[in-house]
Design an enzyme around this catalytic site. Sequence first.
Site, PDB file in Angstrom:
ATOM      1  N   CYS A 115     -74.668 -39.407  53.022  1.00  0.00           N
ATOM      2  CA  CYS A 115     -73.269 -38.946  52.931  1.00  0.00           C
ATOM      3  C   CYS A 115     -72.287 -39.870  53.648  1.00  0.00           C
ATOM      4  CB  CYS A 115     -73.149 -37.532  53.477  1.00  0.00           C
ATOM      5  SG  CYS A 115     -74.070 -36.351  52.498  1.00  0.00           S
ATOM      6  N   HIS A 252     -65.394 -36.647  54.891  1.00  0.00           N
ATOM      7  CA  HIS A 252     -66.475 -36.332  53.966  1.00  0.00           C
ATOM      8  C   HIS A 252     -66.421 -34.826  53.698  1.00  0.00           C
ATOM      9  CE1 HIS A 252     -70.259 -35.748  52.098  1.00  0.00           C
ATOM     10  NE2 HIS A 252     -70.843 -35.208  53.160  1.00  0.00           N
ATOM     11  N   ASN A 282     -70.196 -30.982  47.712  1.00  0.00           N
ATOM     12  CA  ASN A 282     -70.555 -32.163  48.499  1.00  0.00           C
ATOM     13  C   ASN A 282     -71.117 -33.217  47.545  1.00  0.00           C
ATOM     14  OD1 ASN A 282     -71.738 -34.076  50.138  1.00  0.00           O
ATOM     15  ND2 ASN A 282     -72.726 -32.612  51.507  1.00  0.00           N
TER      16      ASN A 282
HETATM   17  O1  UT7 Z   1     -73.303 -33.864  53.748  1.00  0.00           O
HETATM   18  C1  UT7 Z   1     -74.325 -33.999  54.684  1.00  0.00           C
HETATM   19  C2  UT7 Z   1     -74.114 -33.109  55.795  1.00  0.00           C
HETATM   20  N1  UT7 Z   1     -74.470 -31.758  55.441  1.00  0.00           N
HETATM   21  C3  UT7 Z   1     -73.781 -30.797  55.972  1.00  0.00           C
HETATM   22  O2  UT7 Z   1     -72.836 -31.034  56.659  1.00  0.00           O
HETATM   23  C4  UT7 Z   1     -74.260 -29.380  55.783  1.00  0.00           C
HETATM   24  C5  UT7 Z   1     -74.255 -28.708  57.119  1.00  0.00           C
HETATM   25  N2  UT7 Z   1     -74.635 -27.323  57.090  1.00  0.00           N
HETATM   26  C6  UT7 Z   1     -73.890 -26.365  56.494  1.00  0.00           C
HETATM   27  O3  UT7 Z   1     -72.892 -26.645  55.888  1.00  0.00           O
HETATM   28  C7  UT7 Z   1     -74.306 -24.928  56.679  1.00  0.00           C
HETATM   29  O4  UT7 Z   1     -75.307 -24.839  57.668  1.00  0.00           O
HETATM   30  C8  UT7 Z   1     -74.809 -24.253  55.380  1.00  0.00           C
HETATM   31  C9  UT7 Z   1     -73.660 -24.055  54.427  1.00  0.00           C
HETATM   32  C10 UT7 Z   1     -75.876 -25.107  54.731  1.00  0.00           C
HETATM   33  C11 UT7 Z   1     -75.389 -22.874  55.682  1.00  0.00           C
HETATM   34  O5  UT7 Z   1     -74.427 -22.089  56.355  1.00  0.00           O
HETATM   35  P1  UT7 Z   1     -74.809 -21.314  57.699  1.00  0.00           P
HETATM   36  O6  UT7 Z   1     -73.651 -20.515  58.095  1.00  0.00           O
HETATM   37  O7  UT7 Z   1     -75.357 -22.310  58.669  1.00  0.00           O
HETATM   38  O8  UT7 Z   1     -75.924 -20.336  57.169  1.00  0.00           O
HETATM   39  P2  UT7 Z   1     -77.447 -20.209  57.648  1.00  0.00           P
HETATM   40  O9  UT7 Z   1     -78.250 -21.374  57.207  1.00  0.00           O
HETATM   41  O10 UT7 Z   1     -77.445 -19.841  59.090  1.00  0.00           O
HETATM   42  O11 UT7 Z   1     -77.909 -18.952  56.789  1.00  0.00           O
HETATM   43  C12 UT7 Z   1     -77.335 -17.636  56.985  1.00  0.00           C
HETATM   44  C13 UT7 Z   1     -77.968 -16.673  56.018  1.00  0.00           C
HETATM   45  C14 UT7 Z   1     -79.495 -16.763  55.986  1.00  0.00           C
HETATM   46  O12 UT7 Z   1     -80.006 -15.472  55.849  1.00  0.00           O
HETATM   47  P3  UT7 Z   1     -80.592 -14.683  57.136  1.00  0.00           P
HETATM   48  O13 UT7 Z   1     -81.672 -15.552  57.688  1.00  0.00           O
HETATM   49  O14 UT7 Z   1     -79.422 -14.555  58.073  1.00  0.00           O
HETATM   50  O15 UT7 Z   1     -81.048 -13.409  56.549  1.00  0.00           O
HETATM   51  C15 UT7 Z   1     -79.782 -17.540  54.720  1.00  0.00           C
HETATM   52  O16 UT7 Z   1     -81.027 -17.235  54.159  1.00  0.00           O
HETATM   53  O17 UT7 Z   1     -77.536 -16.967  54.689  1.00  0.00           O
HETATM   54  C16 UT7 Z   1     -78.672 -17.060  53.822  1.00  0.00           C
HETATM   55  N3  UT7 Z   1     -78.362 -18.019  52.755  1.00  0.00           N
HETATM   56  C17 UT7 Z   1     -77.736 -17.659  51.620  1.00  0.00           C
HETATM   57  N4  UT7 Z   1     -77.282 -16.480  51.176  1.00  0.00           N
HETATM   58  C18 UT7 Z   1     -76.677 -16.475  49.982  1.00  0.00           C
HETATM   59  C19 UT7 Z   1     -78.596 -19.341  52.726  1.00  0.00           C
HETATM   60  N5  UT7 Z   1     -78.139 -19.867  51.583  1.00  0.00           N
HETATM   61  C20 UT7 Z   1     -77.597 -18.854  50.880  1.00  0.00           C
HETATM   62  C21 UT7 Z   1     -76.969 -18.772  49.639  1.00  0.00           C
HETATM   63  N6  UT7 Z   1     -76.511 -17.559  49.231  1.00  0.00           N
HETATM   64  N7  UT7 Z   1     -76.763 -19.837  48.846  1.00  0.00           N
END
Ligand code: UT7
Length: 325
Positions: A115, A252, A282
Amino acid sequence: MTAIRSVVLGCGSYLPQKVLTNAELAARIDTSDDWIVQRTGIRQRHVAADDEFTSHLGLNAARAALADAGVDAQSIDLIVVATSTPDNTFPATAVAIQNGLNIHHGAAFDLQAVCSGFIFALATADNFLRSGACKRALVIGAETFSRILDWEDRTTCVLFGDGAGAVVLEAQEQPGTTSDRGILTTHLRSDGRHKSKLYVDGGPGSTRTVGHLRMEGREVFKHAVGMITDVIIDAFKATGTSAEDIDWFIPHQANKRIIDASAHKLHIAPQKVVLTVDMHGNTSAASIPLALCVAVRDGRVKKGDLLMLEAMGGGFTWGSALVRW
Ligand code: UT7
């Protein structure tokens, strides 16, 4: 004392025709428009057709950038393509684009910093131009991440999209002050201790397959804001500028929450932030030139404006570029 600067002569972008909305994804996997919008700011992404490759996207963006710059392709003597989704393992996607432009001189190569690729490519081209080795460069970020996504994995497949953006740079003698047009400073960083937090689980040298993108999203998120702000502060220090001098912050586009938190920490006003993550998702190395082109086309970015570009991604890699338009 005068200085050679890499001045941006023009920019161009290309997005595949097909748009994939959050609602369409929610019909396929266990996710919702609400979750995706709230956690990321993404509403839709573009997806390349089966017969559309990264080089096709990059070539279209390059043609648009050359037209915007008003320069002949034959005057280009360097092409750097930032991509993690090349058409083939080799040759470089850059040579396919070079050939598509009918350029048969100079050098063309790919650069892989995921990225952060566009910032790394910009810094690389800037060094070639400032050293006098080249005169005019095309810097392209082009990706087809749809090809390396696991479409069953809701934690990653909702985040990424396809697209390409490009800029034409020219070496020009400038007075040597921060009022110069062109790239004023670049700052690149990498730290391989984090290589397993965002990676592709395949490759020619390991599994002999292409593999799929895997990410510990929360871990990436945890590091993102600190890394982004560090390299931006480096750029401020190197040039004696501050957040108040910035006209446009063009980050980004991975996650609106990361962008908002970075701008807030740096005291960059929200109205100076260019956001396209809602429309493009992204697009990895393509996201910055895509966002830049949107802000140039709609008239926000004007000649003489000071732009702060930044990215962070797999590796980890991260970097910033301060550019006067
Ligand atoms: O470009 C390269 C750099 N990449 C990035 O900058 C990405 C960085 N990370 C992020 O943007 C975020 O961490 C994400 C968008 C990927 C995830 O957001 P988050 O607020 O960190 O969510 P999380 O991973 O803590 O997940 C929260 C909950 C989980 O469920 P439980 O364990 O709380 O029951 C996940 O299983 O959300 C669930 N979850 C979803 N639910 C619905 C994960 N993906 C999804 C989804 N739809 N697509």
